[in-house]
Write a protein that holds these residues in place. Structure first.
Motif, mmCIF file in Angstrom:
data_model
loop_
_atom_site.group_PDB
_atom_site.id
_atom_site.type_symbol
_atom_site.label_atom_id
_atom_site.label_comp_id
_atom_site.label_asym_id
_atom_site.label_seq_id
_atom_site.Cartn_x
_atom_site.Cartn_y
_atom_site.Cartn_z
ATOM 1 N N ALA A 151 23.454 -48.127 37.973
ATOM 2 C CA ALA A 151 23.359 -49.556 38.242
ATOM 3 C C ALA A 151 22.600 -49.824 39.536
ATOM 4 O O ALA A 151 22.670 -49.040 40.486
ATOM 5 C CB ALA A 151 24.753 -50.160 38.321
ATOM 6 N N ASN A 152 21.869 -50.937 39.563
ATOM 7 C CA ASN A 152 21.244 -51.344 40.818
ATOM 8 C C ASN A 152 22.281 -52.077 41.679
ATOM 9 O O ASN A 152 23.447 -52.213 41.295
ATOM 10 C CB ASN A 152 19.986 -52.189 40.569
ATOM 11 C CG ASN A 152 20.280 -53.501 39.861
ATOM 12 O OD1 ASN A 152 21.423 -53.945 39.771
ATOM 13 N ND2 ASN A 152 19.236 -54.138 39.353
ATOM 14 N N ASP A 153 21.855 -52.557 42.837
ATOM 15 C CA ASP A 153 22.806 -53.148 43.776
ATOM 16 C C ASP A 153 23.520 -54.364 43.210
ATOM 17 O O ASP A 153 24.688 -54.605 43.527
ATOM 18 C CB ASP A 153 22.087 -53.543 45.069
ATOM 19 C CG ASP A 153 21.627 -52.344 45.889
ATOM 20 O OD1 ASP A 153 22.149 -51.234 45.634
ATOM 21 O OD2 ASP A 153 20.758 -52.512 46.759
ATOM 22 N N GLN A 154 22.836 -55.133 42.345
ATOM 23 C CA GLN A 154 23.453 -56.332 41.803
ATOM 24 C C GLN A 154 24.499 -56.026 40.732
ATOM 25 O O GLN A 154 25.514 -56.708 40.633
ATOM 26 C CB GLN A 154 22.380 -57.249 41.211
ATOM 27 C CG GLN A 154 21.475 -57.893 42.254
ATOM 28 C CD GLN A 154 20.431 -58.756 41.591
ATOM 29 O OE1 GLN A 154 19.332 -58.297 41.295
ATOM 30 N NE2 GLN A 154 20.758 -60.005 41.343
ATOM 31 N N ILE A 158 29.916 -54.605 39.154
ATOM 32 C CA ILE A 158 30.454 -54.882 37.818
ATOM 33 C C ILE A 158 30.649 -53.595 37.035
ATOM 34 O O ILE A 158 31.691 -53.371 36.419
ATOM 35 C CB ILE A 158 29.493 -55.820 37.053
ATOM 36 C CG1 ILE A 158 29.290 -57.121 37.836
ATOM 37 C CG2 ILE A 158 30.020 -56.107 35.642
ATOM 38 C CD1 ILE A 158 28.187 -57.994 37.272
ATOM 39 N N HIS A 159 29.645 -52.726 37.055
ATOM 40 C CA HIS A 159 29.675 -51.484 36.285
ATOM 41 C C HIS A 159 28.739 -50.485 36.943
ATOM 42 O O HIS A 159 27.773 -50.877 37.612
ATOM 43 C CB HIS A 159 29.233 -51.756 34.837
ATOM 44 C CG HIS A 159 29.623 -50.693 33.863
ATOM 45 N ND1 HIS A 159 28.899 -49.534 33.706
ATOM 46 C CD2 HIS A 159 30.656 -50.612 32.998
ATOM 47 C CE1 HIS A 159 29.474 -48.788 32.776
ATOM 48 N NE2 HIS A 159 30.539 -49.401 32.333
ATOM 49 N N ASP A 160 29.021 -49.185 36.759
ATOM 50 C CA ASP A 160 28.188 -48.176 37.411
ATOM 51 C C ASP A 160 26.954 -47.790 36.609
ATOM 52 O O ASP A 160 26.128 -47.000 37.086
ATOM 53 C CB ASP A 160 29.011 -46.925 37.736
ATOM 54 C CG ASP A 160 29.579 -46.255 36.483
ATOM 55 O OD1 ASP A 160 29.444 -46.825 35.379
ATOM 56 O OD2 ASP A 160 30.160 -45.167 36.608
ATOM 57 N N ARG A 161 26.795 -48.347 35.409
ATOM 58 C CA ARG A 161 25.625 -48.081 34.581
ATOM 59 C C ARG A 161 25.014 -49.398 34.127
ATOM 60 O O ARG A 161 25.695 -50.439 34.073
ATOM 61 C CB ARG A 161 25.998 -47.256 33.335
ATOM 62 C CG ARG A 161 26.712 -45.943 33.594
ATOM 63 C CD ARG A 161 25.818 -44.900 34.202
ATOM 64 N NE ARG A 161 24.719 -44.512 33.308
ATOM 65 C CZ ARG A 161 23.750 -43.672 33.691
ATOM 66 N NH1 ARG A 161 23.730 -43.170 34.923
ATOM 67 N NH2 ARG A 161 22.798 -43.332 32.844
ATOM 68 N N MET A 162 23.733 -49.336 33.761
ATOM 69 C CA MET A 162 23.059 -50.496 33.186
ATOM 70 C C MET A 162 21.921 -49.994 32.295
ATOM 71 O O MET A 162 21.499 -48.836 32.412
ATOM 72 C CB MET A 162 22.502 -51.399 34.295
ATOM 73 C CG MET A 162 21.380 -50.778 35.115
ATOM 74 S SD MET A 162 20.779 -51.861 36.454
ATOM 75 C CE MET A 162 20.070 -53.212 35.507
ATOM 76 N N PRO A 163 21.417 -50.845 31.385
ATOM 77 C CA PRO A 163 20.288 -50.406 30.561
ATOM 78 C C PRO A 163 19.034 -50.220 31.397
ATOM 79 O O PRO A 163 18.860 -50.873 32.434
ATOM 80 C CB PRO A 163 20.116 -51.546 29.548
ATOM 81 C CG PRO A 163 20.753 -52.729 30.187
ATOM 82 C CD PRO A 163 21.881 -52.196 31.016
ATOM 83 N N ASP A 192 13.983 -53.330 39.679
ATOM 84 C CA ASP A 192 13.959 -53.925 41.016
ATOM 85 C C ASP A 192 13.479 -55.368 40.909
ATOM 86 O O ASP A 192 12.431 -55.738 41.422
ATOM 87 C CB ASP A 192 13.050 -53.103 41.941
ATOM 88 C CG ASP A 192 13.086 -53.608 43.373
ATOM 89 O OD1 ASP A 192 14.076 -54.269 43.734
ATOM 90 O OD2 ASP A 192 12.124 -53.347 44.118
ATOM 91 N N LYS A 193 14.241 -56.169 40.194
ATOM 92 C CA LYS A 193 13.962 -57.609 40.056
ATOM 93 C C LYS A 193 15.270 -58.369 40.217
ATOM 94 O O LYS A 193 16.362 -57.812 39.992
ATOM 95 C CB LYS A 193 13.376 -57.923 38.679
ATOM 96 C CG LYS A 193 11.890 -57.658 38.531
ATOM 97 C CD LYS A 193 11.404 -58.144 37.177
ATOM 98 C CE LYS A 193 9.904 -57.939 37.008
ATOM 99 N NZ LYS A 193 9.107 -58.797 37.885
ATOM 100 N N LYS A 194 15.162 -59.619 40.604
ATOM 101 C CA LYS A 194 16.358 -60.444 40.738
ATOM 102 C C LYS A 194 16.988 -60.662 39.363
ATOM 103 O O LYS A 194 16.291 -60.997 38.396
ATOM 104 C CB LYS A 194 16.018 -61.782 41.371
ATOM 105 C CG LYS A 194 17.242 -62.671 41.575
ATOM 106 C CD LYS A 194 16.879 -63.999 42.189
ATOM 107 C CE LYS A 194 18.116 -64.877 42.324
ATOM 108 N NZ LYS A 194 17.790 -66.212 42.889
#
Length: 201
Positions: A151-154, A158-163, A192-194
């Protein structure tokens, strides 16, 4: 991980987003209704390297798996037998408007459901891989899995992984099956995007 996502755009918007020909889809009688929440084991739209949209079933079904494999860890994808060959020669893009994650709440069993979108992209591409398996009737079924990364900083609270979400300028390289797999693997990083994170019921 990525266990659910949504796609809330029309066929015309997808064709424009990916710069496709007007006939660049093979969707059968798919009605192309907005899919506010897409679940594993359903057939969903993916973009294959031939630059056409197809309906593909979400979840690899190798014989050893007790349940469909809906995600693949990007960090080890070139080491895992199940995913290595699909990553090298059967990559795809999974269009999405947002994905969902569930956040633990201290002192509660119920988790908060969050909808996560990319602020400047109405449709983004999750990195995917495809593979064929036989169903119970012996029919060959094309399936896909979504690649995940740390997961990125955002997303980390919520969760330690993301797509793995690809930048639009990375999509062509990801779909280029002639490209060096190691070079493609370098794309598989947290975006690396909002992001726009909202509560979802």
């Amino acid at each position: 991980m990525c266990g659910r996502y949504g796609l809330t755009v029309s066929k015309e918007e997808l064709i424009e987003r990916y710069h496709l020909d007007q006939d660049a889809y093979t969707l059968g009688d798919y009605s192309f209704e907005e899919k506010e929440e897409i679940f594993p084991t359903t057939s969903n739209i993916v973009l294959l390297p031939n630059k056409k949209l197809y309906l593909v079933k979400w979840g690899f079904t190798p014989g050893f798996a007790k349940r469909p494999l809906i995600n693949a860890r990007s960090e080890s994808i070139l080491e895992k037998k199940t995913f290595k060959e699909p990553f090298i020669s059967k990559r795809c893009l999974v269009p999405a408007s947002y994905f969902f994650e569930w956040q633990s709440v201290e002192g509660q069993k119920k988790k908060d459901k969050k909808r996560i979108a990319v602020s400047d992209l109405s449709v983004f591409s999750m990195a995917g891989v495809c593979e064929r398996y036989e169903d119970e009737d012996g029919n060959s079924i094309l399936t896909f899995a979504i690649l995940t990364t740390e997961a990125n900083d955002q997303v980390r609270p919520i969760h330690d992984r993301m797509p793995v979400i690809l930048e639009p300028e990375q999509e062509q390289l990801y779909l280029d099956l002639e490209a060096d797999p190691e070079k493609v693997h370098d794309l598989l990083k947290p975006i690396d995007k909002k992001l726009v994170i909202e509560d979802s019921q």
